[in-house]
Design an enzyme around this catalytic site. Sequence first.
Site, mmCIF file in Angstrom:
data_model
loop_
_atom_site.group_PDB
_atom_site.id
_atom_site.type_symbol
_atom_site.label_atom_id
_atom_site.label_comp_id
_atom_site.label_asym_id
_atom_site.label_seq_id
_atom_site.Cartn_x
_atom_site.Cartn_y
_atom_site.Cartn_z
ATOM 1 N N ILE A 106 -8.906 10.159 -2.060
ATOM 2 C CA ILE A 106 -9.183 9.681 -0.700
ATOM 3 C C ILE A 106 -8.591 10.675 0.293
ATOM 4 O O ILE A 106 -7.460 11.146 0.119
ATOM 5 C CB ILE A 106 -8.574 8.274 -0.470
ATOM 6 C CG1 ILE A 106 -9.029 7.273 -1.563
ATOM 7 C CG2 ILE A 106 -8.925 7.748 0.922
ATOM 8 C CD1 ILE A 106 -10.514 6.997 -1.652
ATOM 9 N N ASN A 157 0.805 -1.222 0.000
ATOM 10 C CA ASN A 157 0.000 0.000 0.000
ATOM 11 C C ASN A 157 0.836 1.270 0.000
ATOM 12 O O ASN A 157 0.344 2.333 -0.373
ATOM 13 C CB ASN A 157 -0.922 -0.050 1.229
ATOM 14 C CG ASN A 157 -1.413 1.327 1.625
ATOM 15 O OD1 ASN A 157 -2.342 1.865 1.023
ATOM 16 N ND2 ASN A 157 -0.771 1.945 2.624
ATOM 17 N N TYR A 189 4.193 8.787 -11.411
ATOM 18 C CA TYR A 189 3.207 8.191 -10.494
ATOM 19 C C TYR A 189 2.187 7.363 -11.282
ATOM 20 O O TYR A 189 1.924 6.191 -10.963
ATOM 21 C CB TYR A 189 2.522 9.296 -9.689
ATOM 22 C CG TYR A 189 1.501 8.806 -8.691
ATOM 23 C CD1 TYR A 189 1.884 8.345 -7.434
ATOM 24 C CD2 TYR A 189 0.134 8.797 -8.998
ATOM 25 C CE1 TYR A 189 0.944 7.897 -6.510
ATOM 26 C CE2 TYR A 189 -0.813 8.354 -8.096
ATOM 27 C CZ TYR A 189 -0.398 7.905 -6.848
ATOM 28 O OH TYR A 189 -1.335 7.452 -5.937
ATOM 29 N N GLY A 223 3.351 4.312 -0.824
ATOM 30 C CA GLY A 223 3.501 4.976 -2.122
ATOM 31 C C GLY A 223 4.171 6.329 -1.999
ATOM 32 O O GLY A 223 4.117 6.995 -0.958
ATOM 33 N N PRO A 280 -7.861 3.284 -5.907
ATOM 34 C CA PRO A 280 -8.712 4.338 -5.349
ATOM 35 C C PRO A 280 -8.655 5.620 -6.185
ATOM 36 O O PRO A 280 -7.664 5.895 -6.864
ATOM 37 C CB PRO A 280 -8.095 4.612 -3.960
ATOM 38 C CG PRO A 280 -7.057 3.565 -3.736
ATOM 39 C CD PRO A 280 -6.653 3.076 -5.081
HETATM 40 N N1 LIG Z 1 -5.039 9.428 -0.997
HETATM 41 C C1 LIG Z 1 -5.386 9.315 -2.252
HETATM 42 O O1 LIG Z 1 -6.112 10.158 -2.804
HETATM 43 C C2 LIG Z 1 -4.901 8.121 -3.056
HETATM 44 C C3 LIG Z 1 -5.498 7.894 -4.299
HETATM 45 C C4 LIG Z 1 -5.110 6.807 -5.057
HETATM 46 C C5 LIG Z 1 -4.129 5.952 -4.586
HETATM 47 N N2 LIG Z 1 -3.559 6.188 -3.378
HETATM 48 C C6 LIG Z 1 -2.523 5.247 -2.940
HETATM 49 O O2 LIG Z 1 -2.854 4.758 -1.668
HETATM 50 C C7 LIG Z 1 -1.660 4.367 -0.988
HETATM 51 C C8 LIG Z 1 -1.672 4.927 0.435
HETATM 52 O O3 LIG Z 1 -1.607 6.333 0.371
HETATM 53 P P1 LIG Z 1 -2.276 7.315 1.441
HETATM 54 O O4 LIG Z 1 -3.297 8.096 0.719
HETATM 55 O O5 LIG Z 1 -2.645 6.559 2.646
HETATM 56 O O6 LIG Z 1 -1.049 8.299 1.682
HETATM 57 P P2 LIG Z 1 -0.193 8.650 2.982
HETATM 58 O O7 LIG Z 1 -1.083 8.853 4.152
HETATM 59 O O8 LIG Z 1 0.699 9.762 2.545
HETATM 60 O O9 LIG Z 1 0.672 7.326 3.214
HETATM 61 C C9 LIG Z 1 1.770 6.973 2.390
HETATM 62 C C10 LIG Z 1 2.498 5.838 3.057
HETATM 63 O O10 LIG Z 1 3.551 5.363 2.200
HETATM 64 C C11 LIG Z 1 4.729 5.190 2.995
HETATM 65 N N3 LIG Z 1 5.938 5.341 2.180
HETATM 66 C C12 LIG Z 1 6.262 6.371 1.370
HETATM 67 N N4 LIG Z 1 7.493 6.194 0.846
HETATM 68 C C13 LIG Z 1 7.946 5.002 1.345
HETATM 69 C C14 LIG Z 1 9.158 4.273 1.208
HETATM 70 N N5 LIG Z 1 10.185 4.734 0.467
HETATM 71 N N6 LIG Z 1 9.272 3.088 1.850
HETATM 72 C C15 LIG Z 1 8.265 2.623 2.627
HETATM 73 N N7 LIG Z 1 7.100 3.277 2.812
HETATM 74 C C16 LIG Z 1 6.960 4.455 2.182
HETATM 75 C C17 LIG Z 1 4.642 6.285 4.060
HETATM 76 O O11 LIG Z 1 5.483 5.956 5.148
HETATM 77 P P3 LIG Z 1 6.046 7.127 6.161
HETATM 78 O O12 LIG Z 1 4.801 7.808 6.682
HETATM 79 O O13 LIG Z 1 6.769 6.402 7.228
HETATM 80 O O14 LIG Z 1 6.893 8.014 5.338
HETATM 81 C C18 LIG Z 1 3.154 6.234 4.391
HETATM 82 O O15 LIG Z 1 2.892 5.232 5.350
HETATM 83 C C19 LIG Z 1 -0.499 4.866 -1.842
HETATM 84 O O16 LIG Z 1 0.050 3.811 -2.601
HETATM 85 C C20 LIG Z 1 -1.152 5.873 -2.762
HETATM 86 O O17 LIG Z 1 -0.462 6.022 -3.977
HETATM 87 C C21 LIG Z 1 -3.919 7.246 -2.604
#
Ligand SMILES: NC(=O)c1ccc[n+]([C@@H]2O[C@H](COP(=O)([O-])OP(=O)(O)OC[C@H]3O[C@@H](n4cnc5c(N)ncnc54)[C@H](OP(=O)(O)O)[C@@H]3O)[C@@H](O)[C@H]2O)c1
Length: 254
Positions: free
Chosen positions: A200, A102, A167, A104, A197
């Site tokens: 979000i 998950n 991305y 990203g 998604p």
């Molecule tokens: N939010 C949206 O609108 C949305 C839409 C479509 C897809 N997504 C996808 O959903 C997933 C979760 O995103 P989120 O919305 O929950 O964002 P978020 O709250 O910013 O969480 C991102 C997570 O990824 C981890 N991460 C980033 N770089 C990393 C690395 N080099 N190694 C290991 N972990 C790493 C971060 O860890 P740290 O906190 O420790 O840095 C954090 O736990 C992602 O893959 C994102 O692309 C999100």
Amino acid sequence: MSTDRPFGLSTDRSFEGRVALVTGGSGGIGAAICRHLALAGASVAIGYASNAEPAEALAAELTDGARSAQAFGADLADPSAPAELIAGIERALGGVDVLVANHGRAHQAAYEDIDAEAFDRTLAINLRAPFLLAQAALPGMRERGFGRVLFISSAAAFRGGVIGPDYAASKAGLHGLTHFLASRTAKDGVTVNALAPGFIQTAMLPGDPAALAESVPVGRVGEPEEVADLALAILRNAYLTNHVLSLDGGMHPR
Ligand SMILES: NC(=O)c1ccc[n+]([C@@H]2O[C@H](COP(=O)([O-])OP(=O)(O)OC[C@H]3O[C@@H](n4cnc5c(N)ncnc54)[C@H](OP(=O)(O)O)[C@@H]3O)[C@@H](O)[C@H]2O)c1
């Protein structure tokens, strides 16, 4: 919406005795998936990169007498980190039965401004690491005759999105990875799917929620708990494999 008691799961113990790794568990969507898996009985490995505090706090929240939750730090940009992470979890909690890749990186930039280094970094984190995690977890899953792999991709894989070409390309790559791995592991009780998604409500949301909601037919951005709810439905279902499911408030019908 409260995250204390996710809807529909109060009596669901489908993952009793299973070990689950959710990377990006320190973030919004990952934390919600960790909570749902823990409520469904799993021992949960909560992956994080640099934000140890929310991952440790979540581990404390989810640990009770019957199950354990533990935070595991790893920078998944490092090509050796995925296999080390899976091995560390096996030593601490047992073999990984459920992998939710998950985590990203979402570095918002115009395509003119993305250089080779930035492009490669996004691909390394968002696409190479999920592959290497699956590669390390699949032998144990196949041996035990049970496994669930879920890649969290994005509506950007279909629409291009608003973050960047690196991305969008990395997320589309997860769909190819899903199809390649699913067809090769289905006979061993392993399912491989992707969840894409739309907008979000997390720290990664690329802009003002009210403005973004204007492009969403449902009229709002989604909640992490709604992603977690669908993730659990995918993970529970042994007959659902080789699919990419969208969850985007109706933005991209397909
Ligand atoms: N939010 C949206 O609108 C949305 C839409 C479509 C897809 N997504 C996808 O959903 C997933 C979760 O995103 P989120 O919305 O929950 O964002 P978020 O709250 O910013 O969480 C991102 C997570 O990824 C981890 N991460 C980033 N770089 C990393 C690395 N080099 N190694 C290991 N972990 C790493 C971060 O860890 P740290 O906190 O420790 O840095 C954090 O736990 C992602 O893959 C994102 O692309 C999100």
